[in-house]
Scaffold this motif. Structure first.
Motif, PDB file in Angstrom:
ATOM      1  N   TRP A   1       0.834  -1.208   0.000  1.00 26.60           N
ATOM      2  CA  TRP A   1       0.000   0.000   0.000  1.00 26.60           C
ATOM      3  C   TRP A   1       0.867   1.256   0.000  1.00 26.60           C
ATOM      4  CZ3 TRP A   1      -3.677   1.612   4.566  1.00 26.60           C
ATOM      5  CH2 TRP A   1      -4.470   2.704   4.159  1.00 26.60           C
ATOM      6  N   ARG A   2       1.913   1.251   0.850  1.00 23.80           N
ATOM      7  CA  ARG A   2       2.789   2.416   0.916  1.00 23.80           C
ATOM      8  C   ARG A   2       3.501   2.648  -0.415  1.00 23.80           C
ATOM      9  NH1 ARG A   2       8.523   2.999   3.771  1.00 23.80           N
ATOM     10  NH2 ARG A   2       8.783   5.237   3.595  1.00 23.80           N
ATOM     11  N   ARG A   3       3.994   1.569  -1.046  1.00 18.62           N
ATOM     12  CA  ARG A   3       4.680   1.706  -2.331  1.00 18.62           C
ATOM     13  C   ARG A   3       3.773   2.340  -3.376  1.00 18.62           C
ATOM     14  NH1 ARG A   3       4.283  -1.343  -6.527  1.00 18.62           N
ATOM     15  NH2 ARG A   3       3.256  -3.017  -5.352  1.00 18.62           N
ATOM     16  N   ARG A   4       2.521   1.910  -3.397  1.00 20.53           N
ATOM     17  CA  ARG A   4       1.572   2.458  -4.364  1.00 20.53           C
ATOM     18  C   ARG A   4       1.251   3.932  -4.051  1.00 20.53           C
ATOM     19  NH1 ARG A   4      -1.652  -1.371  -7.192  1.00 20.53           N
ATOM     20  NH2 ARG A   4      -0.985  -3.523  -6.835  1.00 20.53           N
ATOM     21  N   ALA A   5       1.081   4.251  -2.740  1.00 23.46           N
ATOM     22  CA  ALA A   5       0.723   5.618  -2.359  1.00 23.46           C
ATOM     23  C   ALA A   5       1.863   6.589  -2.627  1.00 23.46           C
ATOM     24  CB  ALA A   5       0.327   5.663  -0.886  1.00 23.46           C
ATOM     25  N   GLU A   6       3.106   6.144  -2.412  1.00 24.09           N
ATOM     26  CA  GLU A   6       4.248   7.038  -2.615  1.00 24.09           C
ATOM     27  C   GLU A   6       4.415   7.438  -4.069  1.00 24.09           C
ATOM     28  OE1 GLU A   6       7.563   5.030  -0.706  1.00 24.09           O
ATOM     29  OE2 GLU A   6       7.575   6.605   0.814  1.00 24.09           O
ATOM     30  N   ALA A   7       3.888   6.642  -4.981  1.00 26.61           N
ATOM     31  CA  ALA A   7       3.935   7.014  -6.394  1.00 26.61           C
ATOM     32  C   ALA A   7       3.034   8.219  -6.673  1.00 26.61           C
ATOM     33  CB  ALA A   7       3.519   5.831  -7.260  1.00 26.61           C
ATOM     34  N   LEU A   8       2.080   8.471  -5.769  1.00 21.25           N
ATOM     35  CA  LEU A   8       1.155   9.593  -5.937  1.00 21.25           C
ATOM     36  C   LEU A   8       1.512  10.788  -5.063  1.00 21.25           C
ATOM     37  CD1 LEU A   8      -2.183   7.527  -5.849  1.00 21.25           C
ATOM     38  CD2 LEU A   8      -0.924   8.295  -7.871  1.00 21.25           C
ATOM     39  N   GLN A   9       2.039  10.531  -3.845  1.00 24.18           N
ATOM     40  CA  GLN A   9       2.313  11.604  -2.880  1.00 24.18           C
ATOM     41  C   GLN A   9       3.450  11.163  -1.970  1.00 24.18           C
ATOM     42  OE1 GLN A   9       0.390  14.442  -2.778  1.00 24.18           O
ATOM     43  NE2 GLN A   9       1.405  15.421  -1.058  1.00 24.18           N
ATOM     44  N   PRO A  10       4.498  12.003  -1.767  1.00 23.09           N
ATOM     45  CA  PRO A  10       5.596  11.600  -0.877  1.00 23.09           C
ATOM     46  C   PRO A  10       5.086  11.291   0.534  1.00 23.09           C
ATOM     47  CG  PRO A  10       6.185  13.554  -2.123  1.00 23.09           C
ATOM     48  CD  PRO A  10       4.729  13.326  -2.376  1.00 23.09           C
ATOM     49  N   ILE A  11       5.607  10.214   1.109  1.00 24.43           N
ATOM     50  CA  ILE A  11       5.247   9.799   2.471  1.00 24.43           C
ATOM     51  C   ILE A  11       6.502   9.918   3.327  1.00 24.43           C
ATOM     52  CG2 ILE A  11       4.277   7.967   3.902  1.00 24.43           C
ATOM     53  CD1 ILE A  11       2.323   8.935   1.810  1.00 24.43           C
ATOM     54  N   PRO A  12       6.435  10.539   4.508  1.00 19.12           N
ATOM     55  CA  PRO A  12       7.647  10.828   5.280  1.00 19.12           C
ATOM     56  C   PRO A  12       8.441   9.600   5.715  1.00 19.12           C
ATOM     57  CG  PRO A  12       5.672  11.350   6.546  1.00 19.12           C
ATOM     58  CD  PRO A  12       5.234  11.100   5.142  1.00 19.12           C
TER      59      PRO A  12
END
Length: 656
Positions: free
Chosen positions: A489-500
């Protein structure tokens, strides 16, 4: 009784000390050399209780400062903590150089109250007194003392002293109480030793309270001695407290105090150090500030070496303009100050800068941001400093000031955010102030809490939207899977918005789950109503596939054969297999070997029993223990090595 600190200011031999003695009955000069030479060299102290017109009394503590230009540094050590100033101007000499310098220092330090005493009026005729008043008009025009009382006095005849006391009492009654709820901070202006007591330090408590028996940290260093250029000394204990010679159990902000310290020798201490509760203030070696340069000062260029005075501390520093190549005389601007030794300064603290050689006051400023280390100022950082300055100068109520500045601190910390204790270290504010400001920011929709951390609401919402979109995309691609694992989930989300960070992503995922915007089960996350939507035929095939591997134990069939037994098309069968892997019902041991979790759990149990007898295991012994052939034993042992259950040692395995 309300306590107020008054500081004297003025040229040498303009009668400051004599005026303090006439008001209090105590001559403030402490040193034998001062009494012999008749001039004040260092700080002097006295106090008196003045009656108020409305009843009661106010305790006025005087800090008498030297007027000679050679001792301006000593003057600065005491003037930084005062509530009001008593500017003394001799009527027979009028305004002199140190009159101007002392007054400019008071103005630059943000002192808002005071009055003028025209001293030695018995030595001046009417023309002299008129000249002194006209020169004062010119000096004070447009400043905080423009409309202040100007009282003609004479300590020889007693003229004007009663009027002066009344005016001082009236001014003192207007001074607001200092914030004693904030962490304590005591700048040390005197250090000495008393026989039978040990180390004694004195100062004006800038904030908070200190109780007898409290533990304190002494923060500072000695620029002249590199071995003492350290940030923190050993912790000490307050053995006793006195206020104006009277023993007390507790001292609060705004009072002059003497602390008897246990655990340190007076020879180890220096003027300019700070006594604070352990862990309450951060070490600040770099300041970003708003500076006003005096008209008489030279232009300020990058890397200018200056002497910085803050409270009782004085040390060499380097200073550079941030907005322009140079800061012109008589102008204001943002500057960076790098300190030789870190100081426990916080936003709002005032300071004075002086030229190293020849000594002269150049200007003064207010701290906007204090950092442990320098950061390269970017346009974004400069915009943030301007916003902070604007918030500090806003006419809004103090609570609104605090709320706006907390919002700015949290926004600056994006995307990591800040916890409430970190805000306290950055600001020196009380826990209650910070909690109220955070709550106000949350009510206004500017801040949001994730775990113990506070974040700016807008970026947090943007990340949440990206996380939801990533989860929706996962469901479109994998409609038969129960949900996405956290890493996927994090890998997919980081493609859309940087995650700290992974930790922050997990916290924000748990926040979405608590809000009902996602659902979690067995470590998998899915949107409400999404994930693992199987038909009756697919559910039966899923149960059959799991049973095949469960019943096979440690010798499962080939993957293709197991899928072929399901009686559904290969694509759907493969998706069902992936579902079992994601749910961790099955574990991939090697590309060709899958095991059910029950089989692995049983193998772990057997290995634990074997380890109680021996920690070494050969391949043959493992085959016998597991009841499997070499075809399965070798890939299974390699898997156990990767999981640090076993470790290969030659032809054997060691059980870990």
């Amino acid at each position: 009784m309300h306590s107020v600190i008054a500081g004297t200011a003025g040229h040498i031999d303009h009668g400051k000390s004599a005026l303090v003695e006439a008001l209090t009955g105590t001559h403030p000069d402490r040193l034998e050399e001062e009494r012999r030479r008749g001039i004040t060299i260092d700080l002097g102290f006295a106090h008196c209780d003045l009656p108020l017109a409305a009843g009661g009394a106010v305790r006025l503590s005087f800090i008498d400062v030297p007027g000679h230009e050679r001792f301006v540094a000593n003057m600065l050590a005491g003037i930084g903590g005062i509530d009001l100033v008593l500017l003394a101007v001799a009527a027979d000499q009028a305004v002199q150089p140190q009159t101007r310098e002392h007054f400019e220092i008071c103005r630059l330090l943000g002192i808002e109250r005071g009055l003028v005493a025209l001293t030695k009026c018995d030595l001046a005729d009417a023309e002299m007194r008129l000249r002194a008043r006209l020169e004062l008009d010119e000096l004070l025009r447009g400043t905080f003392l423009e409309r202040a009382p100007r009282i003609e006095t004479s300590v020889r005849t007693g003229a004007g002293l009663a009027e002066l006391k009344t005016a001082l009492a009236r001014l003192a009654a207007e001074v607001p109480e200092r914030n004693y709820r904030r962490p304590a901070r005591l700048p040390l202006d005197r250090v000495f030793s008393l026989k039978g007591f040990g180390a004694v330090v004195t100062g004006t408590l800038a904030s908070g309270t200190i109780a007898s028996g409290a533990e304190l940290s002494l923060l500072g260093g000695d620029p002249a001695k590199p071995e003492m250029a350290r940030w923190a000394c050993e912790r000490v204990r307050v053995r006793g407290i006195e206020v104006h010679g009277e023993a007390v159990a507790r001292v609060r902000a705004g009072q002059r105090t003497a602390l008897n310290l246990a655990g340190i020798e007076a020879a180890e201490l220096r003027r300019g150090w700070f006594a604070v509760p352990p862990g309450s203030f951060a070490a600040c070696g770099c300041l970003y500030a708003e500076l006003e340069l005096l008209r008489t000062a030279p232009a300020l260029k990058p890397h200018t070496r200056i002497e910085l005075h803050a409270y009782s501390a004085a040390q060499a520093a380097s200073l550079a303009p941030l907005e322009t190549p140079r800061l012109e005389p008589g102008s204001r601007g943002l500057v960076e100050v790098r300190l030789k030794i870190p100081l426990p300064l916080v936003p709002g603290d005032r300071f004075i800068i002086r030229q190293l050689s020849p000594p002269a006051t150049l200007g003064g400023g207010v701290v906007l941001e204090a950092r442990p280390r320098r950061v390269r100022p970017s346009p974004l950082h400069l915009a943030w400093l301007r916003a902070w300055r604007e918030a500090a100068h806003s006419p809004a109520a103090p609570a609104a000031h605090c709320a706006r500045r907390v919002e700015l601190l949290v926004q600056q910390a994006e995307p990591e955010g800040l916890e409430a204790p970190a805000i306290g270290l950055r600001t020196g504010w009380a826990t209650e102030e910070i909690a109220a400001a955070l709550a106000a920011g949350e009510r206004a929709g500017e801040l949001a809490q994730v775990g113990a951390c506070w974040l700016a609401a807008a970026p947090l919402q943007a990340r949440a939207q990206a996380m939801l979109e990533a989860l929706a995309a996962f469901h479109r691609e994998q409609p038969l899977l129960a949900g996405a694992g956290l890493d996927d989930w994090r890998r997919r989300a980081e493609a859309l918005q940087p995650i700290p960070s992974a930790r922050r992503f997990q916290q924000e995922a748990e926040r979405l789950a608590a809000e009902g915007r996602v659902e979690a089960r067995e470590g998998l996350f899915h949107l409400p109503g999404q994930g693992q939507r199987l038909s009756g035929e697919e559910e039966a095939a899923r149960r059959k596939l799991e049973a095949i591997y469960r019943d096979a134990g440690l010798e499962p069939p080939a993957t293709a054969a197991a899928l072929a037994d399901l009686g559904i098309d290969p694509a759907r069968a493969r998706r069902l297999l992936q579902m079992l892997l994601r749910e961790q019902a099955l574990t991939q041991i090697s590309p060709a070997l899958l095991l059910h979790r029950q089989a692995l759990a049983e193998l772990r149990r057997r290995l634990d029993e074997y380890k109680s007898q021996s920690r070494r295991l050969s391949v043959a012994e493992f085959k016998q223990l597991a009841g499997i052939s070499r075809k399965y034993a070798i890939p299974l042992l390699e898997y156990l090595d990767s999981q640090r259950i076993t470790r290969r040692a030659g032809d054997h395995r060691e059980l870990l």
